[in-house]
Scaffold this motif. Structure first.
Motif, PDB file in Angstrom:
ATOM      1  N   ALA A  54       0.340   3.572   1.938  1.00 46.65           N
ATOM      2  CA  ALA A  54       0.672   4.089   3.084  1.00 46.65           C
ATOM      3  C   ALA A  54       1.607   3.397   3.782  1.00 46.65           C
ATOM      4  O   ALA A  54       2.668   3.954   4.574  1.00 46.65           O
ATOM      5  N   GLU A  55       1.982   2.179   3.406  1.00 43.33           N
ATOM      6  CA  GLU A  55       3.087   1.179   3.898  1.00 43.33           C
ATOM      7  C   GLU A  55       4.388   1.783   3.354  1.00 43.33           C
ATOM      8  O   GLU A  55       5.452   1.870   4.033  1.00 43.33           O
ATOM      9  N   THR A 100       1.114  -1.203  -0.004  1.00 41.36           N
ATOM     10  CA  THR A 100       0.209   0.007   0.001  1.00 41.36           C
ATOM     11  C   THR A 100       1.067   1.106  -0.093  1.00 41.36           C
ATOM     12  O   THR A 100       1.969   1.150   0.470  1.00 41.36           O
ATOM     13  N   GLY A 143       4.072   6.129   4.090  1.00 40.33           N
ATOM     14  CA  GLY A 143       3.747   6.724   5.620  1.00 40.33           C
ATOM     15  C   GLY A 143       2.691   7.818   5.533  1.00 40.33           C
ATOM     16  O   GLY A 143       1.563   7.837   4.515  1.00 40.33           O
ATOM     17  N   ASP A 144       2.765   8.703   6.159  1.00 41.81           N
ATOM     18  CA  ASP A 144       1.835   9.993   6.395  1.00 41.81           C
ATOM     19  C   ASP A 144       1.912  10.859   5.144  1.00 41.81           C
ATOM     20  O   ASP A 144       0.899  11.406   4.901  1.00 41.81           O
ATOM     21  N   PRO A 197      -3.404   6.915   0.464  1.00 40.44           N
ATOM     22  CA  PRO A 197      -2.863   5.651   1.290  1.00 40.44           C
ATOM     23  C   PRO A 197      -3.358   4.323   0.875  1.00 40.44           C
ATOM     24  O   PRO A 197      -2.722   3.435   0.927  1.00 40.44           O
ATOM     25  N   GLU A 198      -4.573   4.491   0.250  1.00 42.62           N
ATOM     26  CA  GLU A 198      -5.212   3.019   0.052  1.00 42.62           C
ATOM     27  C   GLU A 198      -4.810   2.624  -1.177  1.00 42.62           C
ATOM     28  O   GLU A 198      -5.093   1.325  -1.593  1.00 42.62           O
ATOM     29  N   ALA A 236       1.843   9.820   2.127  1.00 42.77           N
ATOM     30  CA  ALA A 236       0.981   9.163   1.225  1.00 42.77           C
ATOM     31  C   ALA A 236      -0.127   9.961   0.584  1.00 42.77           C
ATOM     32  O   ALA A 236      -0.757   9.964   1.378  1.00 42.77           O
TER      33      ALA A 236
END
Length: 78
Positions: free
Chosen positions: A51-52, A49, A55-56, A61-62, A58
């Motif tokens: 997000a991975e 993802t 991080g913040d 994020p999804e 992104a």
């Protein structure tokens, strides 16, 4: 950066993804880069993802990114 010929993207190192599917076995690219055949290695499509990865920071994020990574460059997460 590790020495030698490595095809795992630096921005994915240390990140946790999910195996999307196996792709089969292929000659070891670390050996092939130097003109040697080397052992056959399993190759996987791994999904991360945003997000991975980012991080913040992104933006979405999804969203996901798929990367093809050889088994010997992966670590199992329990």
């Amino acid at each position: 950066m590790p020495p030698g010929h490595v095809r795992a993207p630096a921005y994915l190192r240390g990140k946790t993804g999910e195996i999307e599917r196996p792709l089969g076995a292929f000659g070891n690219p670390e050996e092939q880069a130097y003109g040697r055949f080397g052992d056959m290695r399993a190759l996987y499509r791994v999904r991360f993802t945003m997000a991975e990865i980012w991080g913040d920071s992104a933006e979405r994020p999804e969203d996901t990114l798929d990367a093809e990574i050889y088994e010997h460059w992966l670590e199992r997460v329990e």
